[in-house]
Design an enzyme around this catalytic site. Structure first.
Site, PDB file in Angstrom:
ATOM      1  N   GLN A   1      43.203  38.284  51.030  1.00 23.59           N
ATOM      2  CA  GLN A   1      42.273  39.102  50.258  1.00 23.59           C
ATOM      3  C   GLN A   1      40.851  38.558  50.432  1.00 23.59           C
ATOM      4  OE1 GLN A   1      41.467  39.144  45.952  1.00 23.59           O
ATOM      5  NE2 GLN A   1      42.320  41.208  45.932  1.00 23.59           N
TER       6      GLN A   1
ATOM      7  N   TYR B   1      33.584  43.130  40.879  1.00 24.82           N
ATOM      8  CA  TYR B   1      32.992  42.261  41.893  1.00 24.82           C
ATOM      9  C   TYR B   1      32.097  43.069  42.838  1.00 24.82           C
ATOM     10  CZ  TYR B   1      36.205  38.853  39.928  1.00 24.82           C
ATOM     11  OH  TYR B   1      36.874  38.026  39.058  1.00 24.82           O
TER      12      TYR B   1
ATOM     13  N   ARG C   1      41.834  47.129  47.547  1.00 26.46           N
ATOM     14  CA  ARG C   1      42.252  47.114  46.146  1.00 26.46           C
ATOM     15  C   ARG C   1      41.166  47.687  45.258  1.00 26.46           C
ATOM     16  NH1 ARG C   1      44.898  42.794  41.825  1.00 26.46           N
ATOM     17  NH2 ARG C   1      46.862  43.825  42.274  1.00 26.46           N
TER      18      ARG C   1
ATOM     19  N   GLY D   1      52.654  40.101  39.207  1.00 25.63           N
ATOM     20  CA  GLY D   1      51.793  38.936  39.155  1.00 25.63           C
ATOM     21  C   GLY D   1      52.390  37.767  38.404  1.00 25.63           C
ATOM     22  N   ARG D   2      52.329  37.803  37.083  1.00 26.79           N
ATOM     23  CA  ARG D   2      52.834  36.684  36.280  1.00 26.79           C
ATOM     24  C   ARG D   2      54.290  36.348  36.591  1.00 26.79           C
ATOM     25  NH1 ARG D   2      49.793  39.980  32.964  1.00 26.79           N
ATOM     26  NH2 ARG D   2      47.849  39.101  32.157  1.00 26.79           N
TER      27      ARG D   2
END
Length: 374
Positions: free
Chosen positions: A101, A188, A235, A331-332
């Site tokens: 990424q 971002y 993404r 994810g987690r």
């Protein structure tokens, strides 16, 4: 779950993936200092999770100004490229597929993280709020602080940044990655150009939505031309709520998110990239993403579609069965369960995540989570 849609093959670019389970980008802040270099510990972490159909690395900054958090890795120096080669070799040894990424935080940074203590850069000189960045205060120690006020990039500098993305993609190929994912979400840099809240430019990169999408268009097209469109993913994190949680955790909320992001997805479709990854709101009581938007995404984009949110095996399988997604990212659960695909396949229980060891540190809470033993 062995017979669920998770374990049917799916095409993504040049690859036929062994399952539809994705390790999404997860910031872990374990790079070697100084130099923000990927290392053997990171290689072990990713290799442990190579059972995923697709692995996407944590965000890796494309240049020194792209850093917003201490100890995150980069991909702009020879040492960083060599460090990532450790990771890709380790994943490929387990027949995994891994994309890097590519990340630039733009204004979500602090002068302490910037070369020569300069102001962070952004589409416009508008400070962000309700978010924090993490700076080092001593070796192995740091604190959360308010981002510094940014300066606006000149038109020439924007075009130079497009070339920096292209060079980072080349570097990723040199490091052995199978492809790259452009981080265009979470407030971002690319998101800062897309959003009317953070982009008040009057040059060709600002104003209309078409112009605000120009930076995205040039980066995606340039990277695809350089390394091949079949090796590129993007993404996004479309938000359909104006709650404080949304602004804190996922960034910028547009006045018309449906139109904004469908137009952005049309940019991706025109280039013909391999996949689109959509990060959903995942906090407690987070709003559902509208079904009308999911359907529009499927109608607009012909590549593979990945969703990441608060999915478990059952809800993820339901999303795949609906035909609106091709892959689901966890994810987690993947942080705490290196053998997550096997656990899903066999209905094995999951390890709990230790939140205290997610960011920074060493092997604890990183590579020491056990695999399942019957």
């Amino acid at each position: 779950m062995k017979n669920s849609p998770f374990f049917t093959p799916v095409n993504l670019g040049l690859h036929t993936l062994k399952n539809r389970i994705v390790l999404p980008p997860l910031t872990r802040q374990r790079s070697t200092q100084p130099g923000n270099i990927a290392n053997a510990l990171m290689a072990e972490y990713y290799q442990q999770r190579a059972g995923a159909g697709l692995l996407v690395t944590e965000g890796t900054q494309i240049e020194p100004r792209g850093q917003g958090y201490a100890w995150t890795p980069g991909i702009h120096s020879p040492e960083q490229i060599a460090g990532w080669r450790l990771v890709t070799d380790a994943v490929h040894a387990k027949d995994g597929v891994i994309f890097a990424q590519l990340w630039h935080v733009g204004r979500v940074s602090h002068t302490a993280l910037q070369p020569e203590g300069a102001a962070p850069v952004s589409a416009s000189a508008i400070a962000t709020d309700r978010v924090s960045v993490f700076i080092e205060t001593a070796p192995g120690a740091g604190e959360l602080v308010t981002p510094s006020a940014p300066r606006a990039l000149s038109t020439d500098e924007v075009q130079e940044l497009v070339q920096l993305y292209i060079q980072a993609a080349r570097n990723a190929m040199d490091a052995g990655f199978d492809g790259i994912e452009l981080h265009c979400a979470n407030g971002y840099l690319v998101n800062q150009f897309i959003s009317a809240h953070s982009n008040v430019r009057t040059d060709p990169y600002g104003g209309s939505l078409h112009n605000r999408l120009r930076f995205l268009r040039e980066v995606v097209a340039g990277v695809a031309e350089c390394i091949g469109k079949e090796k590129v993913g993007v993404r996004f994190a479309p938000l359909f709520t104006t709650t404080d949680e949304a602004r804190t955790y996922l960034g910028l909320v547009e006045e018309d998110p449906h139109t904004t992001y469908i137009e952005a997805i049309k940019v991706l479709e025109a280039v013909g990239i391999a996949y689109l990854s959509i990060a959903e709101a995942d906090w407690d009581d987070a709003p559902e993403m509208p079904l009308t938007f999911r359907r529009a995404v499927r109608d607009t984009f012909s590549g593979a579609i990945i969703y990441a949110g608060r999915y478990n095996a059952e809800t993820g399988a339901q999303l795949l069965e609906s035909g609106l997604a091709d892959l689901v990212a966890f994810g987690r659960p993947f942080m705490a369960n290196p053998d997550l695909p096997a656990r899903i396949a066999n209905d094995w229980p999951l390890n709990p995540l230790n939140p205290a060891t997610v960011y920074g540190g060493n092997a604890e809470g990183y590579v020491d989570y056990p695999t399942y033993s019957e």
